[in-house]
Design a protein around this motif. Structure first.
Motif, mmCIF file in Angstrom:
data_model
loop_
_atom_site.group_PDB
_atom_site.id
_atom_site.type_symbol
_atom_site.label_atom_id
_atom_site.label_comp_id
_atom_site.label_asym_id
_atom_site.label_seq_id
_atom_site.Cartn_x
_atom_site.Cartn_y
_atom_site.Cartn_z
ATOM 1 N N ALA A 38 -7.024 1.970 -8.554
ATOM 2 C CA ALA A 38 -6.248 3.153 -8.919
ATOM 3 C C ALA A 38 -6.663 3.571 -10.325
ATOM 4 O O ALA A 38 -6.476 2.806 -11.275
ATOM 5 C CB ALA A 38 -4.756 2.868 -8.865
ATOM 6 N N SER A 39 -7.244 4.748 -10.449
ATOM 7 C CA SER A 39 -7.720 5.218 -11.753
ATOM 8 C C SER A 39 -6.677 6.046 -12.496
ATOM 9 O O SER A 39 -6.938 6.539 -13.586
ATOM 10 C CB SER A 39 -9.005 6.043 -11.578
ATOM 11 N N SER A 40 -5.495 6.197 -11.899
ATOM 12 C CA SER A 40 -4.417 6.930 -12.561
ATOM 13 C C SER A 40 -3.082 6.406 -12.029
ATOM 14 O O SER A 40 -3.018 5.757 -10.976
ATOM 15 C CB SER A 40 -4.531 8.435 -12.298
ATOM 16 N N VAL A 41 -2.024 6.728 -12.754
ATOM 17 C CA VAL A 41 -0.693 6.316 -12.321
ATOM 18 C C VAL A 41 -0.335 7.011 -11.006
ATOM 19 O O VAL A 41 0.312 6.426 -10.133
ATOM 20 C CB VAL A 41 0.352 6.629 -13.414
ATOM 21 N N VAL A 42 -0.784 8.255 -10.846
ATOM 22 C CA VAL A 42 -0.527 8.990 -9.603
ATOM 23 C C VAL A 42 -1.163 8.266 -8.419
ATOM 24 O O VAL A 42 -0.541 8.110 -7.362
ATOM 25 C CB VAL A 42 -1.066 10.434 -9.703
ATOM 26 N N GLU A 43 -2.407 7.808 -8.583
ATOM 27 C CA GLU A 43 -3.071 7.062 -7.512
ATOM 28 C C GLU A 43 -2.334 5.757 -7.216
ATOM 29 O O GLU A 43 -2.209 5.352 -6.056
ATOM 30 C CB GLU A 43 -4.524 6.768 -7.883
ATOM 31 N N ALA A 44 -1.869 5.092 -8.262
ATOM 32 C CA ALA A 44 -1.117 3.850 -8.069
ATOM 33 C C ALA A 44 0.138 4.107 -7.246
ATOM 34 O O ALA A 44 0.455 3.345 -6.319
ATOM 35 C CB ALA A 44 -0.759 3.241 -9.424
ATOM 36 N N GLN A 45 0.848 5.188 -7.559
ATOM 37 C CA GLN A 45 2.068 5.515 -6.822
ATOM 38 C C GLN A 45 1.766 5.837 -5.362
ATOM 39 O O GLN A 45 2.539 5.477 -4.467
ATOM 40 C CB GLN A 45 2.772 6.712 -7.482
ATOM 41 N N LYS A 46 0.637 6.493 -5.102
ATOM 42 C CA LYS A 46 0.248 6.791 -3.721
ATOM 43 C C LYS A 46 0.012 5.507 -2.932
ATOM 44 O O LYS A 46 0.396 5.402 -1.765
ATOM 45 C CB LYS A 46 -1.009 7.660 -3.702
ATOM 46 N N CYS A 47 -0.632 4.537 -3.578
ATOM 47 C CA CYS A 47 -0.877 3.256 -2.912
ATOM 48 C C CYS A 47 0.430 2.546 -2.585
ATOM 49 O O CYS A 47 0.588 1.987 -1.489
ATOM 50 C CB CYS A 47 -1.754 2.365 -3.795
ATOM 51 N N ILE A 48 1.358 2.576 -3.530
ATOM 52 C CA ILE A 48 2.657 1.925 -3.316
ATOM 53 C C ILE A 48 3.390 2.581 -2.144
ATOM 54 O O ILE A 48 3.908 1.895 -1.245
ATOM 55 C CB ILE A 48 3.514 2.006 -4.594
ATOM 56 N N LYS A 49 3.412 3.920 -2.134
ATOM 57 C CA LYS A 49 4.103 4.638 -1.054
ATOM 58 C C LYS A 49 3.449 4.377 0.297
ATOM 59 O O LYS A 49 4.129 4.195 1.306
ATOM 60 C CB LYS A 49 4.099 6.138 -1.359
ATOM 61 N N HIS A 50 2.115 4.362 0.317
ATOM 62 C CA HIS A 50 1.413 4.157 1.583
ATOM 63 C C HIS A 50 1.683 2.771 2.145
ATOM 64 O O HIS A 50 1.938 2.603 3.347
ATOM 65 C CB HIS A 50 -0.088 4.375 1.389
ATOM 66 N N LEU A 51 1.640 1.755 1.286
ATOM 67 C CA LEU A 51 1.906 0.394 1.748
ATOM 68 C C LEU A 51 3.342 0.263 2.242
ATOM 69 O O LEU A 51 3.603 -0.324 3.305
ATOM 70 C CB LEU A 51 1.641 -0.612 0.623
ATOM 71 N N LYS A 52 4.254 0.851 1.486
ATOM 72 C CA LYS A 52 5.678 0.692 1.778
ATOM 73 C C LYS A 52 6.102 1.446 3.037
ATOM 74 O O LYS A 52 6.793 0.888 3.905
ATOM 75 C CB LYS A 52 6.491 1.183 0.574
ATOM 76 N N HIS A 53 5.667 2.707 3.146
ATOM 77 C CA HIS A 53 6.178 3.567 4.214
ATOM 78 C C HIS A 53 5.277 3.649 5.444
ATOM 79 O O HIS A 53 5.757 3.946 6.537
ATOM 80 C CB HIS A 53 6.410 4.975 3.677
ATOM 81 N N VAL A 54 3.968 3.412 5.259
ATOM 82 C CA VAL A 54 3.037 3.577 6.366
ATOM 83 C C VAL A 54 2.559 2.236 6.905
ATOM 84 O O VAL A 54 2.700 1.938 8.093
ATOM 85 C CB VAL A 54 1.820 4.446 5.950
ATOM 86 N N VAL A 55 1.990 1.397 6.013
ATOM 87 C CA VAL A 55 1.439 0.114 6.472
ATOM 88 C C VAL A 55 2.547 -0.791 7.004
ATOM 89 O O VAL A 55 2.455 -1.327 8.114
ATOM 90 C CB VAL A 55 0.667 -0.586 5.334
ATOM 91 N N HIS A 56 3.604 -0.940 6.217
ATOM 92 C CA HIS A 56 4.685 -1.820 6.650
ATOM 93 C C HIS A 56 5.631 -1.112 7.625
ATOM 94 O O HIS A 56 6.146 -1.733 8.547
ATOM 95 C CB HIS A 56 5.442 -2.356 5.439
ATOM 96 N N GLY A 57 5.837 0.175 7.409
ATOM 97 C CA GLY A 57 6.586 0.984 8.367
ATOM 98 C C GLY A 57 7.891 0.349 8.802
ATOM 99 O O GLY A 57 8.796 0.106 7.999
#
Length: 228
Positions: A38-57
């Protein structure tokens, strides 16, 4: 919420973790860490949201403890003036697991991990673990941070190796110049090599071998008579 999540999934390329730790299980609780670039805080937040809401679902973790460290441009800077144009942005999101986020961040700091976000997922098993939970969180974080540093070192070695290959090809063409008036002999090119399956020790050995070959070529060039 669904509309926001749908737009997020459709408009973003799904982030892929660079590393995932081994699972740690204790009295029904499960811990696992993922590290994303993650090269920015925005990218970091996207990763967190994706793991939380999509990967783990539907199998949502009880806590998604995240910490990030990103080197970003200072406001109004272009990056052309060197390191002073950049600043380190770091932070964490404990997601309800009090005091855990700073522990993840400290492990990242200890390993000088930059441009990455570490997310430690915990599924609560029904039994309170006390301070042991922090040990498990740190163990998972430590594993992915160590692996990330090895991955980055290998990537740097492969970049160096590719540059050395180009330099060696150039030196060999100089050696063949007398036999080929065109100035660059295709036969002197260093064969294009796929280094994707090379491990770190082998990459370091190859770098040493290329450096020795370059030194030999330079010595041979120094012995060649000057053109008249």
């Amino acid at each position: 919420m669904n509309l926001t999540l749908d737009s997020f999934v459709k408009s973003s390329r799904p982030p892929e973790p660079v590393l995932t730790s081994q699972e740690v299980r204790d009295r029904g609780s499960l811990f696992v860490a993922h590290l994303y670039r993650a090269s920015s805080v925005v990218e970091a937040q996207k990763c967190i949201k994706h793991l939380k809401h999509v990967v783990h679902g539907s199998k949502r973790a009880t806590h998604e403890i995240a910490a990030w460290r990103c080197m970003v441009l200072k406001p109004g800077s272009t990056g052309l003036s060197g390191p002073d144009d950049f600043e380190l942005k770091s932070g964490y999101d404990e997601d309800g697991e009090q005091w855990a986020g700073n522990r993840v961040l400290k492990v990242m700091q200890n390993h000088s991990v930059i441009d990455a976000v570490v997310i430690v997922s915990r599924w609560y098993g029904g039994i309170l673990l006390g301070p042991a939970r922090f040990t498990h969180i740190e163990i998972c974080t430590e594993e992915v941070c160590r692996g990330y540093k090895r991955t980055e070192e290998l990537r740097d070695c492969i970049t160096t190796l590719t540059s050395l290959d180009d330099l060696l090809a150039h030196l060999r063409s100089q050696l063949n110049k007398g036999a080929n008036s065109s100035g660059f002999s295709e036969s002197s090119r260093f064969p294009s090599t796929d280094y994707s399956h090379v491990d770190l020790p082998k990459a370091k050995r190859l770098i040493a071998a290329r450096e020795n070959s370059i030194k030999s070529c330079k010595n041979l060039l120094a012995k060649q008579p000057s053109p008249t």
